[in-house]
Design an enzyme around this catalytic site. Structure first.
Site, short mmCIF file in Angstrom:
data_model
loop_
_atom_site.label_atom_id
_atom_site.label_comp_id
_atom_site.label_asym_id
_atom_site.label_seq_id
_atom_site.Cartn_x
_atom_site.Cartn_y
_atom_site.Cartn_z
N GLY A 188 0.80 -1.22 0.00
CA GLY A 188 0.00 0.00 0.00
C GLY A 188 0.83 1.27 0.00
O GLY A 188 2.05 1.26 0.23
N HIS A 189 0.14 2.39 -0.23
CA HIS A 189 0.81 3.68 -0.39
C HIS A 189 1.60 4.09 0.84
O HIS A 189 1.14 3.99 1.96
CB HIS A 189 -0.22 4.76 -0.76
N GLY A 190 2.82 4.54 0.58
CA GLY A 190 3.65 5.07 1.66
C GLY A 190 4.26 4.02 2.58
O GLY A 190 4.92 4.38 3.56
#
Length: 296
Positions: free
Chosen positions: A214-216
């Site tokens: 997932g993002h980040g």
């Protein structure tokens, strides 16, 4: 950038005290840049890091904040925060994001270049990229990495605003793939949300098929991540970790170095260095095995 520059771009905000900021981020983040954040409740004032220079809040909170902050008034601070973020992401000149032609290093094996963005991608030396790989803007792949067929690097993260009205929150960060990383078939690694941030896969980490990062998220060095695993956004995975088949790690968690997460575990709390966990919800592996034996 000054808060006053945003008034004509975003609906239903006004300036209580003008101020300057460099980036948007959450209230507790500590960076070298000046942060614009939001507060919905006065109980969160104590969470403000020293990096925060500007705050979006309602009139009640504005009256009790120190004068040192730039303050933007809004009846729905969270909504206004993400509207400002989306505005800045769509106009990268506002975020001072530079564009450049994609750079490809020496001795690379790239089976098909159609899926590689023509700008803002850096590919190091001796990188292998197989057929049907999609590489979006703001992706950096370091030397000796292997990217197998069907991989998507730099896809949009899954985050929506649900307060006031539902809309997609833009992602304008990046992805960094470390040296000697291997990403196997049909894995997706989403880009970070903020422009100064990257989703990171540390050097020598190996990722199996059908994994989602997932993002980040930040994955450390020399990790092994088996098929169908899911790593939630903004999670931090330490070095030398084992993440088993179909493991789910919730967003925003910290997994310590040398941790072992067994097959199918659902992780909802932080995991200490050297721990082994199992189960749904995941607990210490030895306790889980003892419990299973007791009910068989």
């Amino acid at each position: 950038m000054k808060l006053s520059e945003l008034v004509n771009k975003i609906e239903n905000i006004s300036i209580y005290n003008d101020g300057e900021f460099d980036n948007l981020d959450y209230s507790s983040s500590k960076t070298k840049s000046r942060i614009l954040t939001f507060i919905n409740d006065e109980k969160y004032i104590h969470t403000l890091s020293e990096s925060v220079t500007c705050i979006i809040c309602d009139a009640k909170i504005a009256k009790i904040l120190p004068d040192k902050y730039g303050i933007c008034l809004s009846d729905n601070p969270r909504l206004s925060f993400y509207l400002i973020h989306n505005c800045l992401c769509r106009d990268l000149n506002l975020y001072n994001k530079e564009e450049f032609e994609t750079i490809i290093g020496d001795n690379c094996i790239i089976r098909d270049r159609k899926g590689i963005s023509r700008k803002n991608v850096i590919i190091g030396n001796n990188v292998t990229i197989e057929e049907n790989v999609i590489i979006r803007e703001n992706v950096k792949i370091l030397d000796d990495a292997v990217i197998r067929s069907g991989v998507i690097l730099g896809g949009e993260g899954f985050q929506f605003n649900k307060e006031g009205r539902t809309f997609f929150i833009e992602h304008c960060g990046g992805v960094e793939i470390g040296r000697n990383v291997e990403v196997q078939y049909n894995t997706c690694i989403d880009k970070a949300m903020f422009p100064w941030d990257n989703t990171i896969i540390g050097e020598e980490t190996k990722i199996d098929n059908l994994v989602h990062v997932g993002h980040g998220a930040k994955v450390g060095k020399r990790c092994l991540i088996a098929a169908n695993a899911l790593i939630g956004g903004s999670s931090i995975i330490g070095n030398d970790c084992w993440i088993g088949v179909s493991v789910t790690i919730s967003n925003g968690l910290i997994v310590g170095n040398n941790a072992s997460i067994k097959i199918g575990a659902v992780v909802t709390t932080n995991i200490a260095d050297g721990s082994a966990v199992s189960g749904n919800f995941a607990i210490e592996h030895s306790k889980f095995i003892k419990f299973i034996k007791s009910i068989r």
